[in-house]
Motif scaffolding. Sequence first.
Motif, PDB file in Angstrom:
ATOM      1  N   LEU A 187       5.202 -13.664  64.794  1.00 37.72           N
ATOM      2  CA  LEU A 187       4.794 -12.429  65.539  1.00 37.72           C
ATOM      3  C   LEU A 187       5.389 -13.143  67.098  1.00 37.72           C
ATOM      4  O   LEU A 187       4.025 -13.980  67.300  1.00 37.72           O
ATOM      5  N   SER A 188       6.544 -12.467  67.820  1.00 35.62           N
ATOM      6  CA  SER A 188       6.169 -13.414  69.498  1.00 35.62           C
ATOM      7  C   SER A 188       6.601 -12.047  70.457  1.00 35.62           C
ATOM      8  O   SER A 188       6.883 -11.136  70.137  1.00 35.62           O
ATOM      9  N   THR A 189       6.427 -12.195  71.522  1.00 32.16           N
ATOM     10  CA  THR A 189       6.493 -10.836  72.241  1.00 32.16           C
ATOM     11  C   THR A 189       7.284 -11.096  73.510  1.00 32.16           C
ATOM     12  O   THR A 189       7.376 -12.130  73.946  1.00 32.16           O
ATOM     13  N   ALA A 190       8.022 -10.126  73.756  1.00 28.45           N
ATOM     14  CA  ALA A 190       9.537  -9.831  75.183  1.00 28.45           C
ATOM     15  C   ALA A 190       9.030  -8.734  75.487  1.00 28.45           C
ATOM     16  O   ALA A 190       8.401  -7.987  75.359  1.00 28.45           O
ATOM     17  N   PHE A 191       8.610  -8.646  76.596  1.00 32.36           N
ATOM     18  CA  PHE A 191       7.638  -7.744  77.921  1.00 32.36           C
ATOM     19  C   PHE A 191       8.693  -7.584  78.977  1.00 32.36           C
ATOM     20  O   PHE A 191       9.324  -8.626  79.642  1.00 32.36           O
ATOM     21  N   LEU A 192       9.268  -6.440  78.845  1.00 34.16           N
ATOM     22  CA  LEU A 192       9.807  -5.722  79.546  1.00 34.16           C
ATOM     23  C   LEU A 192       9.172  -4.925  80.715  1.00 34.16           C
ATOM     24  O   LEU A 192       8.457  -4.818  81.195  1.00 34.16           O
ATOM     25  N   ILE A 193       9.232  -5.496  82.118  1.00 36.30           N
ATOM     26  CA  ILE A 193       7.910  -5.334  82.557  1.00 36.30           C
ATOM     27  C   ILE A 193       9.088  -4.893  83.914  1.00 36.30           C
ATOM     28  O   ILE A 193      10.260  -4.953  84.811  1.00 36.30           O
ATOM     29  N   GLU A 194       8.420  -3.456  84.519  1.00 35.93           N
ATOM     30  CA  GLU A 194       9.497  -3.072  85.473  1.00 35.93           C
ATOM     31  C   GLU A 194       8.888  -2.674  86.458  1.00 35.93           C
ATOM     32  O   GLU A 194       6.568  -1.723  86.680  1.00 35.93           O
ATOM     33  N   HIS A 195       9.118  -2.435  87.942  1.00 37.56           N
ATOM     34  CA  HIS A 195       8.627  -1.524  89.224  1.00 37.56           C
ATOM     35  C   HIS A 195       9.455  -1.460  90.425  1.00 37.56           C
ATOM     36  O   HIS A 195      10.348  -1.656  89.814  1.00 37.56           O
ATOM     37  N   ASP A 196       8.992   0.221  90.136  1.00 33.39           N
ATOM     38  CA  ASP A 196      10.260   1.184  90.316  1.00 33.39           C
ATOM     39  C   ASP A 196      11.019   0.752  89.785  1.00 33.39           C
ATOM     40  O   ASP A 196      11.298   1.450  89.063  1.00 33.39           O
ATOM     41  N   ASN A 197      12.821   0.264  91.071  1.00 38.19           N
ATOM     42  CA  ASN A 197      14.342   0.432  89.758  1.00 38.19           C
ATOM     43  C   ASN A 197      14.325  -0.889  89.946  1.00 38.19           C
ATOM     44  O   ASN A 197      15.631  -1.716  89.661  1.00 38.19           O
ATOM     45  N   SER A 198      13.008  -1.694  89.497  1.00 40.63           N
ATOM     46  CA  SER A 198      13.596  -3.469  89.084  1.00 40.63           C
ATOM     47  C   SER A 198      12.914  -3.708  87.545  1.00 40.63           C
ATOM     48  O   SER A 198      11.361  -2.637  87.734  1.00 40.63           O
ATOM     49  N   ALA A 199      13.479  -4.231  87.053  1.00 33.05           N
ATOM     50  CA  ALA A 199      12.660  -4.496  85.875  1.00 33.05           C
ATOM     51  C   ALA A 199      12.742  -6.635  85.528  1.00 33.05           C
ATOM     52  O   ALA A 199      13.937  -6.911  86.331  1.00 33.05           O
TER      53      ALA A 199
END
Length: 327
Positions: A187-199
């Motif tokens: 297992l590895s991981t993809a991180f979707l990081i979000e701030h306001d309307n940006s990712a």
Amino acid sequence: MRIFLFICSLFSMHSYGQSGFDVVALGVNGGISDGNLTAFFISPKGDDRGVMCDAGTLVNGVSVALQQDSFNSIIAPSSGQQASIGTIIKSHIKGYLISHSHLDHVAGLVIASVDDSKKPIYAFPSVIADLQDNYFNWRAWPNFADSGVEPTLKKYTYRALEEGKSLPLTNTSMQVTPFPLSHGGRLSTAFLIEHDNSALLCMGDTGADSIEKSDHLATLWQALAQRLEGKKLTGIIIESSYTNARPDNLLFGHLTPRLVIQSLQDFARINNKGQSLQGVKVLISHIKYSLDTGFSNKKVIKEQLNSANTLGVEFVIPTQGDYISFD
């Protein structure tokens, strides 16, 4: 008057209204390049509070970045002097996103833990179990976390992630949504990081679905196409460990330029009614250093990516210490 100036300085430092992300590459290579292994400091644009996406290198990476003035756009120097290595690690890194437990993604975190400050470690439960069993176990290293082999020193708090479920990143203005990746059957991981309307998408080591006999990448792209409607995808951090000359049976859960392009094309097809990839910055990480060829693969990988780039993305291959703006 002093109160007014203090409030103004806070707004100036954190710049909450800006969109996008600031990234400093503390480590960019995969494999055996000790002192320069996968580690990216990520913060909202103009905000000095960020997290690490993997932590193969910490102290050496911060030192190199300071020498290159790469933190100047993020962290205001104290009393006119450049922030120290300790200040950045203790005060500005607010947590660690760990994609998987391979040593080239956690070595910097483990070694620096002796002098680090209290903060969370975010990971899937199986990755947390690996950290507990293999590193913070009082055999390889003292247990600086809040669970596992006693005594627990409770410097780090494990925050177990759930697939597709968003979680606020403590002491930052960001949130993260994790998705599983396949990495040589692990297992590895993809991180979707979000701030306001940006990712920003930061991906750990990644194998192609067709080779891994998995659907993790297809599921990731489908989920992102749904989640990102109305939001701006500012960039993707994705690996390309080898050149296209590497045979599929020797990839060991990694990507080549050909496979990177294929995967991004899959995302573009799914996303054709939403956000275009035109102009999206794609940072290439984890290029393997070789005792035989050194870093010569970087040039080849860049050429192979650009020659097949029909999507209009901007490929970036950083060097250690670089500052990269994702707008």
